[in-house]
Design a protein around this motif. Structure first.
Motif, PDB file in Angstrom:
ATOM      1  N   LEU A  63       0.810  -1.224   0.000  1.00  0.00           N
ATOM      2  CA  LEU A  63       0.000   0.000   0.000  1.00  0.00           C
ATOM      3  C   LEU A  63       0.847   1.278   0.000  1.00  0.00           C
ATOM      4  O   LEU A  63       0.555   2.208  -0.768  1.00  0.00           O
TER       5      LEU A  63
ATOM      6  N   TRP B 203       1.974   2.008  -3.545  1.00  0.00           N
ATOM      7  CA  TRP B 203       0.904   2.439  -4.451  1.00  0.00           C
ATOM      8  C   TRP B 203       0.437   3.867  -4.139  1.00  0.00           C
ATOM      9  O   TRP B 203       0.185   4.655  -5.056  1.00  0.00           O
ATOM     10  N   THR B 204       0.333   4.191  -2.880  1.00  0.00           N
ATOM     11  CA  THR B 204      -0.092   5.566  -2.530  1.00  0.00           C
ATOM     12  C   THR B 204       0.954   6.575  -2.988  1.00  0.00           C
ATOM     13  O   THR B 204       0.619   7.650  -3.510  1.00  0.00           O
TER      14      THR B 204
ATOM     15  N   GLU C 146       0.240   9.406  -5.938  1.00  0.00           N
ATOM     16  CA  GLU C 146       0.452  10.808  -5.557  1.00  0.00           C
ATOM     17  C   GLU C 146       1.457  11.464  -6.498  1.00  0.00           C
ATOM     18  O   GLU C 146       1.295  12.621  -6.910  1.00  0.00           O
TER      19      GLU C 146
ATOM     20  N   TYR D 228      -4.709   4.083 -10.939  1.00  0.00           N
ATOM     21  CA  TYR D 228      -5.672   3.816  -9.860  1.00  0.00           C
ATOM     22  C   TYR D 228      -6.392   2.487 -10.099  1.00  0.00           C
ATOM     23  O   TYR D 228      -6.556   1.676  -9.189  1.00  0.00           O
TER      24      TYR D 228
ATOM     25  N   SER E 165      -4.083  -0.332  -9.327  1.00  0.00           N
ATOM     26  CA  SER E 165      -3.815  -0.492  -7.887  1.00  0.00           C
ATOM     27  C   SER E 165      -4.927  -1.267  -7.183  1.00  0.00           C
ATOM     28  O   SER E 165      -4.670  -2.004  -6.230  1.00  0.00           O
TER      29      SER E 165
ATOM     30  N   THR F 137      -3.457  -4.566  -5.054  1.00  0.00           N
ATOM     31  CA  THR F 137      -3.388  -4.579  -3.585  1.00  0.00           C
ATOM     32  C   THR F 137      -4.336  -5.628  -3.012  1.00  0.00           C
ATOM     33  O   THR F 137      -5.241  -6.100  -3.690  1.00  0.00           O
TER      34      THR F 137
ATOM     35  N   GLU G 295      -6.225  -3.472   1.778  1.00  0.00           N
ATOM     36  CA  GLU G 295      -5.473  -2.280   1.371  1.00  0.00           C
ATOM     37  C   GLU G 295      -6.178  -1.510   0.260  1.00  0.00           C
ATOM     38  O   GLU G 295      -5.993  -0.295   0.119  1.00  0.00           O
TER      39      GLU G 295
ATOM     40  N   THR H  13      -8.223   1.841   1.058  1.00  0.00           N
ATOM     41  CA  THR H  13      -7.570   3.158   1.030  1.00  0.00           C
ATOM     42  C   THR H  13      -7.484   3.687  -0.391  1.00  0.00           C
ATOM     43  O   THR H  13      -7.697   4.884  -0.647  1.00  0.00           O
ATOM     44  N   MET H  14      -7.148   2.797  -1.339  1.00  0.00           N
ATOM     45  CA  MET H  14      -7.037   3.221  -2.738  1.00  0.00           C
ATOM     46  C   MET H  14      -8.383   3.690  -3.283  1.00  0.00           C
ATOM     47  O   MET H  14      -8.441   4.638  -4.085  1.00  0.00           O
TER      48      MET H  14
ATOM     49  N   MET I 122      -8.916   7.260  -2.087  1.00  0.00           N
ATOM     50  CA  MET I 122      -8.067   8.191  -2.841  1.00  0.00           C
ATOM     51  C   MET I 122      -8.566   8.367  -4.277  1.00  0.00           C
ATOM     52  O   MET I 122      -8.567   9.488  -4.822  1.00  0.00           O
ATOM     53  N   TYR I 123      -8.998   7.260  -4.890  1.00  0.00           N
ATOM     54  CA  TYR I 123      -9.491   7.281  -6.270  1.00  0.00           C
ATOM     55  C   TYR I 123     -10.736   8.152  -6.371  1.00  0.00           C
ATOM     56  O   TYR I 123     -10.870   8.993  -7.279  1.00  0.00           O
TER      57      TYR I 123
END
Length: 597
Positions: free
Chosen positions: A438, A441-442, A446, A461, A464, A468, A472, A475-476, A479-480
């Motif tokens: 994770l 990937w974050t 970013e 995205y 990911s 993952t 995990e 979280t993606m 963010m996506y």
């Protein structure tokens, strides 16, 4: 029970009369004290005793003592202490004795009694407390040390302290801390006798009636303790701890020499031994001490000392070529580099030395992951970016399975704005297992947001989410969703939300983010909000009361809301929530109805 309480209250009357007679308390205050004492007495005479009641009673009596002390100081009256304070002190000791007798295992209660005795200088009572406490808690070395220190430092009784240490060692024959403190006590005793003898000699008094043994004066008792301990306790840490204690006394040169020889003979292969021997060079006095030394001479002398230390460390890494030995060497160099100095020459020399040691450890393949990170930070701080890239690459070769090492290398490349960032990301994902990736990937998305096109970032995205682990990917998803709203607008994010809802798991923040996005629209539709709340409640309705309450608030406050739905939502919440959450929900819902939230 009532008769016993009345008797105890009557026993107070003489002290209370004295307080009123000497003008420390008024009659009204005396009555208040009696009322409070009566209430406290009833609590500690009940059949079901509570520790808190004894503590409260003791605290009240201590506060009373402090008040009397302040009023005595204010009016300048210092008589009748036997009739007033001593009576209260006796009562507090009695309360402590009852409490510790009932709750013997509560060490804090015993320590409170000890602290009270020390505060009011009750030496005879404290001796009894220590005796009883150690009989019950003989399995706690710290209590033996506390008692022995008190005997030595407060009662000035070396014999009693020694007796306590010997008793403690029968219970704990392999306790390093006990031996260290016993060793310290014997040295303190020797120092005390040396001072006494010196004062008698200065006063030209006859020493015939005093027996000052030369062996004891030279610390022979401490030597015996050390030798006995060395047979039972193995390990360089104990030897170094004893040596540091011996160095506090100026008459222990021979003893220090013996400990040092034992350290070198028995633990020659231990990195800590070499570390001590090297650092010892810093403490050695210069061969030609001068009264007036210039700053340049001081800098030169310090540089020479550090060179001598490094010479010992160089010998150490040859004799003991281990990761721990290199770590000691690097730690020393880093500490010296981080020390403040006005000499740029010395600072530069320290930096070069530190970087050289890092390189040598790397060449020996004995550099840990944490030290690679430390090396990288030092290179970046020193603006040695090309070398930092090389070191980062070497670190990932040695620790190819470590997410943290790859993350560190990628941060370096991003910071230096290198062209091979994408290639490095691909390499990292290839080497590292999917679980725990994770952070990579974050960092990747970013960086992509700030560097690549929208299409490339969106593709990343999407990738990911599959690469993952399910946990995990939560979280993606968040963010996506956030990135899509910021870059592609409401319609796109709504379609994405519907798409992402097809694959569990989710987080509560994922739904709350979508709810917030909907509320930010000019034409915020309650129909959409209901959909998002319903989806969230399907996942978290049994464990989250605030979600239900927010849903109800939305129906009540939104222009398109239907307040008549609140009853149905409330009924569903009561059915769905688990355990104590039902009661929590009812309380909050009541506050909501009354307008308090």
């Amino acid at each position: 029970m009532a008769e016993r309480i009345e008797q105890r209250l009557e026993d107070r009357i003489p002290e209370l009369e004295q307080l009123e007679r000497v003008g420390l308390f008024t009659r009204k205050e005396i009555r208040a004290v009696l009322r409070k004492a009566s209430a406290l007495e009833y609590k500690i005479q009940r059949r079901a005793l509570r520790k808190e009641d004894f503590i409260n009673y003791i605290q009240y009596e201590v506060n009373l003592l402090e008040l009397i002390k302040k009023r005595r100081a204010r009016i300048g009256y210092s008589f009748k202490k036997d009739e007033i304070e001593h009576s209260i002190l006796h009562r507090v000791h009695s309360l402590f004795n009852r409490a510790t007798g009932k709750w013997k295992d509560d060490v804090q209660l015993w320590l409170s009694h000890v602290a009270f005795c020390k505060q009011w200088n009750a030496k005879h009572q404290l001796s009894k407390v220590f005796s009883t406490m150690l009989a019950i808690h003989s399995n706690k070395p710290a209590l033996w040390i506390m008692a022995a220190k008190w005997e030595m430092e407060t009662r000035l009784s070396s014999e009693s302290a020694r007796h306590l240490f010997l008793r403690a060692l029968r219970f704990h024959p392999e306790c390093p801390k006990l031996y260290q403190e016993y060793f310290r006590m014997e040295l303190m005793h020797a120092e005390k006798q040396r001072k006494e003898k010196k004062e008698f000699e200065q006063a030209k008094m006859d020493l015939g009636e005093f027996n000052y043994s030369e062996e004891i004066l030279n610390g022979e008792m401490a030597r015996i303790v050390y030798r006995d301990a060395s047979q039972k306790i193995k390990g360089v840490q104990f030897q170094l701890a004893v040596l540091s204690i011996a160095k506090l006394f100026d008459f222990t040169q021979d003893l220090q020499k013996e400990i040092l020889e034992s350290l070198q003979a028995g633990y020659a292969d231990d990195p800590l031994t070499w570390d001590y021997m090297a650092r010892r060079e810093l403490e050695l006095e210069p061969l030609q001490p001068t009264e007036h030394t210039t700053k340049q001479k001081k800098v030169s002398e310090m540089a020479q000392r550090e060179e001598r230390c490094c010479a010992v460390f160089d010998e150490a890494v040859r004799a003991v070529p281990t990761e721990d030995m290199w770590k000691c060497y690097i730690t020393f160099c880093s500490e010296r580099y981080n020390r403040k100095t006005n000499s740029k020459e010395l600072k530069q020399k320290r930096l070069e030395r530190t970087l050289s040691v890092f390189s040598k450890a790397h060449e020996s393949s004995l550099l840990s992951e944490a030290l690679y990170k430390q090396w990288l930070h030092l290179l970046l701080d020193s603006n040695l970016s090309e070398k930092a890239v090389e070191v980062a690459e070497a670190a990932t070769k040695n620790f190819s399975q470590s997410v943290e090492t790859w993350h560190m290398r990628l941060q370096v490349l991003i910071q230096l704005k290198r062209d091979d960032v994408t290639q490095c990301f691909e390499e990292a994902i290839k080497h590292v297992k999917s679980k725990g990736t994770l952070p990579l990937w974050t960092l990747w998305v970013e960086w992509s947001e700030a560097t690549n096109s929208k299409e490339d970032t969106e593709a990343l995205y999407q990738r990911s989410l599959h690469a993952t682990t399910p946990a995990e990917s939560v979280t993606m998803k968040e963010m996506y969703l956030d990135w899509t709203y910021r870059n592609c607008g409401y319609k796109k994010v709504k379609r994405l939300f519907t798409s992402l809802c097809e694959n569990r798991p989710f987080s509560l923040d994922f739904f709350r983010k979508m709810i917030q996005i909907e509320k930010e629209q000019e034409s915020c539709k309650m129909l959409h909000l209901r959909e998002y709340y319903e989806r969230a409640l399907r996942e978290f309705g049994s464990t989250n009361t605030d979600l239900w309450l927010d849903y109800i608030k939305e129906e009540l406050s939104h222009p398109q809301g239907k307040p008549e739905n609140c009853g149905s939502i409330h009924w569903r919440a009561m059915k769905m929530l688990q355990g104590d959450l039902v009661e929590d929900f009812v309380s909050k819902y009541t506050l909501l109805q009354t307008g308090h939230i």
